[in-house]
Design a protein around this motif. Structure first.
Motif, mmCIF file in Angstrom:
data_model
loop_
_atom_site.group_PDB
_atom_site.id
_atom_site.type_symbol
_atom_site.label_atom_id
_atom_site.label_comp_id
_atom_site.label_asym_id
_atom_site.label_seq_id
_atom_site.Cartn_x
_atom_site.Cartn_y
_atom_site.Cartn_z
ATOM 1 N N GLU A 34 1.847 -6.089 -11.296
ATOM 2 C CA GLU A 34 1.909 -4.845 -10.522
ATOM 3 C C GLU A 34 2.177 -5.197 -9.069
ATOM 4 O O GLU A 34 1.250 -5.550 -8.324
ATOM 5 N N PRO A 35 3.434 -5.136 -8.630
ATOM 6 C CA PRO A 35 3.769 -5.515 -7.246
ATOM 7 C C PRO A 35 3.008 -4.669 -6.223
ATOM 8 O O PRO A 35 2.635 -3.530 -6.487
ATOM 9 N N LEU A 36 2.797 -5.251 -5.053
ATOM 10 C CA LEU A 36 2.078 -4.582 -3.978
ATOM 11 C C LEU A 36 3.046 -3.839 -3.065
ATOM 12 O O LEU A 36 4.233 -4.164 -3.008
ATOM 13 N N PRO A 37 2.556 -2.830 -2.334
ATOM 14 C CA PRO A 37 3.391 -2.224 -1.289
ATOM 15 C C PRO A 37 3.914 -3.317 -0.357
ATOM 16 O O PRO A 37 3.255 -4.333 -0.155
ATOM 17 N N ARG A 38 5.080 -3.096 0.210
ATOM 18 C CA ARG A 38 5.780 -4.158 0.942
ATOM 19 C C ARG A 38 4.931 -4.764 2.058
ATOM 20 O O ARG A 38 4.354 -4.063 2.879
ATOM 21 N N LEU A 39 4.874 -6.101 2.047
ATOM 22 C CA LEU A 39 4.149 -6.856 3.056
ATOM 23 C C LEU A 39 5.117 -7.662 3.906
ATOM 24 O O LEU A 39 6.123 -8.176 3.400
ATOM 25 N N LYS A 40 4.818 -7.774 5.171
ATOM 26 C CA LYS A 40 5.597 -8.591 6.087
ATOM 27 C C LYS A 40 5.007 -9.999 6.108
ATOM 28 O O LYS A 40 3.791 -10.176 6.102
ATOM 29 N N THR A 41 5.861 -11.005 6.133
ATOM 30 C CA THR A 41 5.412 -12.392 6.143
ATOM 31 C C THR A 41 5.095 -12.844 7.560
ATOM 32 O O THR A 41 5.942 -12.791 8.449
ATOM 33 N N VAL A 102 7.087 -0.958 5.382
ATOM 34 C CA VAL A 102 6.125 -2.052 5.420
ATOM 35 C C VAL A 102 4.721 -1.480 5.498
ATOM 36 O O VAL A 102 4.386 -0.714 6.410
ATOM 37 N N ALA A 103 3.876 -1.857 4.533
ATOM 38 C CA ALA A 103 2.525 -1.318 4.456
ATOM 39 C C ALA A 103 1.490 -2.234 5.084
ATOM 40 O O ALA A 103 0.362 -1.806 5.371
ATOM 41 N N MET A 151 -3.922 -17.127 2.097
ATOM 42 C CA MET A 151 -3.108 -15.932 2.241
ATOM 43 C C MET A 151 -4.045 -14.749 2.465
ATOM 44 O O MET A 151 -4.856 -14.407 1.611
ATOM 45 N N GLU A 152 -3.955 -14.141 3.636
ATOM 46 C CA GLU A 152 -4.766 -12.972 3.970
ATOM 47 C C GLU A 152 -3.882 -11.737 4.007
ATOM 48 O O GLU A 152 -2.861 -11.724 4.701
ATOM 49 N N ILE A 153 -4.236 -10.726 3.258
ATOM 50 C CA ILE A 153 -3.496 -9.469 3.264
ATOM 51 C C ILE A 153 -4.197 -8.506 4.206
ATOM 52 O O ILE A 153 -5.409 -8.266 4.089
ATOM 53 N N THR A 154 -3.452 -7.973 5.150
ATOM 54 C CA THR A 154 -3.996 -7.010 6.110
ATOM 55 C C THR A 154 -3.193 -5.716 6.048
ATOM 56 O O THR A 154 -2.046 -5.708 5.574
ATOM 57 N N ASP A 155 -3.783 -4.635 6.554
ATOM 58 C CA ASP A 155 -3.015 -3.407 6.671
ATOM 59 C C ASP A 155 -2.126 -3.485 7.902
ATOM 60 O O ASP A 155 -2.129 -4.481 8.635
ATOM 61 N N ALA A 156 -1.374 -2.437 8.158
ATOM 62 C CA ALA A 156 -0.413 -2.462 9.260
ATOM 63 C C ALA A 156 -1.099 -2.620 10.614
ATOM 64 O O ALA A 156 -0.498 -3.129 11.570
ATOM 65 N N ARG A 211 -6.904 -2.282 -6.335
ATOM 66 C CA ARG A 211 -7.745 -2.084 -5.152
ATOM 67 C C ARG A 211 -6.965 -2.368 -3.867
ATOM 68 O O ARG A 211 -7.052 -1.619 -2.896
ATOM 69 N N THR A 212 -6.164 -3.429 -3.881
ATOM 70 C CA THR A 212 -5.398 -3.780 -2.688
ATOM 71 C C THR A 212 -4.356 -2.709 -2.378
ATOM 72 O O THR A 212 -4.186 -2.300 -1.221
ATOM 73 N N THR A 213 -3.676 -2.231 -3.402
ATOM 74 C CA THR A 213 -2.668 -1.186 -3.208
ATOM 75 C C THR A 213 -3.307 0.080 -2.650
ATOM 76 O O THR A 213 -2.770 0.717 -1.735
ATOM 77 N N ALA A 214 -4.465 0.454 -3.188
ATOM 78 C CA ALA A 214 -5.151 1.659 -2.722
ATOM 79 C C ALA A 214 -5.521 1.547 -1.246
ATOM 80 O O ALA A 214 -5.329 2.495 -0.470
#
Length: 220
Positions: A34-41, A102-103, A151-156, A211-214
């Motif tokens: 289940e791919p995630l909303p677009r993330l910037k590298t 970009v989310a 790898m840390e995923i953050t919001d915008a 959870r991450t997508t939400a």
């Protein structure tokens, strides 16, 4: 005389090594279900630059020493270009969902790194046989890399949502015919170790996608 012979054999190794870094070394085929909303590298420049020290140039110094440790992809020196190219491909091909908005961000940091060349036992047979052993397949040296990638995923807005860490290991040979030259052996080992760390993180990521997508969608 022995030094001259050894230097000649090293030069011969560089010239005759048939393996090089190829476009396929920067791609994997392990897409999360289940791919995630677009993330910037974003890449933590200091952590990678201090470790991946091959082919770093002065044009990059400002990015490493500047006040902002996070660097968007697009750097030009060889070592950091390898890192950004691989990690960008991982996001675009294996993690991000289709779409232009970009989310949030995927912030990559090298937590630990060790590179060893435990191949000094090959030097003496190389000299003693004047390279005959190498012609028969014995490597000149080997490169071992062990690292831990974060790898840390953050919001915008930069708020942390989830963080993953995973180890990666690799070994490459400096050898005629089937091996790499000294620089490419290190580059290849770095890339393989990073891909193995990403593989482990993507497996863990698959359990958290809902959870991450939400959270990415709520914060946007």
């Amino acid at each position: 005389m022995k030094n001259t012979v050894f230097l000649f054999l090293l030069l011969l190794c560089i010239v005759t090594s048939c393996r090089t870094i190829r476009p396929t070394d920067f791609h994997t085929h392990q897409r999360i279900a289940e791919p995630l909303p677009r993330l910037k590298t974003l890449i933590h420049a200091r952590s990678f630059a201090q470790a991946f020290d091959y082919a770093l140039d002065r044009d990059y110094a400002y990015a490493v020493e500047g006040p902002n440790p996070w660097l968007a992809v697009g750097v030009t020196n060889q070592a950091m270009s390898d890192v950004s190219r691989l990690l960008q491909n991982e996001l675009e091909e294996n993690i991000n969902a289709n779409g232009s908005m970009v989310a949030g961000n995927a912030r990559f940091k090298l937590v630990s790194y060790e590179r060893r060349h435990p191949g000094w036992g090959f030097v003496f047979p190389t000299i003693a046989t004047m390279g005959t052993a190498n012609l028969l397949g014995m490597p000149f040296n080997v490169t071992r890399v062990e690292l831990e990638l974060q790898m840390e995923i953050t919001d915008a807005a930069g708020n942390s949502i989830v963080t993953y860490t995973a180890p990666g290991r690799a070994k490459t040979s400096v050898a005629m015919y089937y091996g790499y030259n000294y620089v490419d052996a290190t580059r290849k080992a770095n890339l393989v170790a990073l891909k193995r760390a990403m593989s482990a993180m993507k497996q863990a990521m698959g359990k958290d996608t809902d959870r991450t997508t939400a959270r990415l969608q709520i914060n946007n």
